[in-house]
Design an enzyme around this catalytic site. Structure first.
Site, short mmCIF file in Angstrom:
data_model
loop_
_atom_site.label_atom_id
_atom_site.label_comp_id
_atom_site.label_asym_id
_atom_site.label_seq_id
_atom_site.Cartn_x
_atom_site.Cartn_y
_atom_site.Cartn_z
N LYS A 22 0.85 -1.21 0.00
CA LYS A 22 0.00 0.00 0.00
C LYS A 22 0.88 1.25 0.00
CE LYS A 22 -1.54 1.60 4.07
NZ LYS A 22 -1.30 2.99 4.47
N ASN A 23 1.92 1.26 0.83
CA ASN A 23 2.71 2.48 1.00
C ASN A 23 3.69 2.74 -0.13
OD1 ASN A 23 1.25 2.89 3.27
ND2 ASN A 23 2.88 2.36 4.72
N CYS A 115 -4.19 12.32 12.57
CA CYS A 115 -5.02 11.12 12.73
C CYS A 115 -4.77 10.60 14.14
CB CYS A 115 -4.65 10.09 11.66
SG CYS A 115 -2.98 9.47 11.84
N ARG A 120 0.72 14.48 12.64
CA ARG A 120 1.13 14.27 11.24
C ARG A 120 1.43 15.59 10.50
NH1 ARG A 120 -0.57 9.08 9.92
NH2 ARG A 120 1.16 9.07 8.46
N ASP A 306 5.05 0.56 11.93
CA ASP A 306 3.80 -0.05 11.42
C ASP A 306 3.64 -1.49 11.85
OD1 ASP A 306 3.89 1.72 8.23
OD2 ASP A 306 3.37 2.34 10.25
N ARG A 398 -8.46 -0.55 4.81
CA ARG A 398 -7.62 0.47 4.17
C ARG A 398 -6.29 -0.12 3.75
NH1 ARG A 398 -5.94 4.72 7.83
NH2 ARG A 398 -4.68 5.13 5.99
#
Ligand code: EPZ
Length: 419
Positions: A22-23, A115, A120, A306, A398
């Site tokens: 995803k990243n 978030c 952030r 993560d 997500r």
């Protein structure tokens, strides 16, 4: 809304294919803005964040066509104004700023919010754009950037928590079309940054040093279309490896790059998990007991933030006290209070979680709060005796492609229900 209902206490066994990262996918899609020619990105994970980036690019005037695991993006005409509500909903969309500025000389992108894991900020992104010659103002919640011509410059991108991954991506993409040479110091070294540099070079950019703290970008006049395969998702791989260990199972992960999660594999072996590597696959086997360990999250190639929440679950099963320290984000312990509902014994001391183990986990209803905390709750549900209901799993969707189907294939009793 959906929830996952998990009847835990069974080891995960079998084989699972890891999806594209995803990243990596999100900045790769943004990079297609840099050319009017079509770009094909293969191995794209089917995730809500990826679909959302597609919507943002479409709102800018690009054509975006998903076809199975690939996406074709053509920004033959593109607007520099990104819809406030769209961009605000996914902070990763800040990585359209650099390419829009490089392609059009102006960009108006909503200021990405914080978030649950922290405020952030994007000060380093804006420092990089200014260094390249852009004028930046914040107006009505928008970042407004303007530059007649971007000019290469030396840029130090280190912040209070070290490098910035998407900040490095933004500056690399803007510098690719700047006049002259840009040297980024304290650049992020994550594999996703290297993947983006490889794609930009395939488009005709001249980028050297990606993967090291110093990246040199020699600007070119224009970029052309290219085709690219996304790297495997090292965080999904870490998540499944930790789940296999925590449930005392034996799982083979395919389509992985073991070298991208070396710090996680090293930590797993340190606590007593067996890891067998074989090219682009790795097998994780654990029977316990697990030794306690101290873990501190760091920029790559250190232990990834993560994977911190997921590792915390494993450490609840270790024989002793483990200290898990979060050095990247301000409040990334949202999973701790929910894990306590399953019986975990974790105390928060400043930036550290003090985990006492082993504690038998028993199923309970829990609430997901952010992407990786949700993954931790799923792992805890797989370990716990009894039934766990993880609610608000849109957080999970997500960043994890079909996670319930993948877990069922590994023998987990998990089902998705709407509530
Ligand atoms: C990327 O976020 C990842 N997201 C995050 O993954 C990951 O946790 C993070 O990198 C760190 O590895 C994507 O790639 C889409 P940063 P990013 O800029 O780039 C501070 C997930 O779960 N900072 O590297 O937004 C920041 O506050 C997500 O998949 C500044 O101070 O993170 C943080 O403390 C979560 N000023 C630290 O740097 C800035 O201008 C690292 O942030 C930018 C960042």
């Amino acid at each position: 809304m959906y929830a996952l209902v998990i009847d835990g206490g069974r080891p995960l066994e079998g084989q699972v294919r890891i999806s594209g990262a995803k990243n990596a996918a999100l900045p790769l899609m943004a990079a297609a803005i840099l050319t009017r020619e079509p770009c094909v990105i293969r191995g794209i994970p089917r995730l809500s964040d990826v679909a959302f980036m597609g919507r943002i690019l479409t709102s800018l005037g690009a054509s975006v066509r998903f076809n199975g695991g690939s996406v074709t993006i053509q920004a033959s005409r593109i607007r520099g104004f990104a819809d406030y509500d769209l961009v605000r909903k996914m902070r990763a969309s800040v990585c359209i700023l650099g390419p829009l500025l490089a392609r059009l000389g102006h960009a108006q992108v909503s200021y990405p919010g914080g978030c649950v894991i922290g405020p952030r900020p994007i000060d380093l992104h804006l420092k990089g754009m200014r260094a390249l010659g852009a004028e930046i103002t914040i107006d009505g919640g928008y970042v407004c950037a303007r530059a007649e011509k971007l000019r290469g410059a030396p840029i130090f991108l280190g912040g209070r928590a070290g490098p910035t991954v998407l900040g490095t991506a933004n500056v690399m993409m803007a510098a690719a079309l700047a006049e002259g040479t840009t040297v980024i110091d304290s650049a992020a070294c994550e594999p996703e940054v290297v993947d983006l540099a490889n794609f930009l070079n395939a488009m005709g950019a001249k980028i050297a040093g990606a993967g090291s703290p110093t990246i040199t970008v020699t600007g070119v006049k224009e970029l052309h279309g290219a085709t690219h395969e996304v790297i495997p998702d090292r965080i999904e791989a870490a998540t499944f490896a930790i789940a296999a260990a925590a449930t005392k199972g034996e799982v083979t992960l395919t389509h992985v790059r073991p070298e991208h999660l070396r710090s996680v594999l090293d930590k797993l072996m340190e606590v007593g998990v067996e890891i067998f590597e074989n090219g682009e696959s790795l097998t994780v086997r654990a029977a316990g007991p697990f030794r306690p360990s101290d873990i501190t999250t760091q920029p790559y190639a250190g232990f990834p933030t993560d994977a911190q929440a997921q590792m915390t679950v494993l450490m609840t099963q270790a024989d002793g006290v483990s200290i898990i320290t979060e050095r990247i984000f301000e409040s990334r312990f949202m999973h701790v209070s929910e894990l306590a509902r399953l019986g975990a014994n974790i105390a928060i001391e400043g930036p550290s979680a003090v985990v006492k183990g082993p504690t038998p986990l028993r199923g309970a209803p829990v609430m997901a709060s952010d992407l990786r905390a949700s993954a931790a709750l799923v792992i805890a549900g797989l370990v716990a005796q009894g039934r766990t209901r993880v609610r608000r799993i849109y957080h999970l969707d997500r960043g994890y492609e079909m996670i319930d189907a993948k877990l069922r294939k590994l023998g987990a009793r998990v089902r998705r229900i709407s509530e």
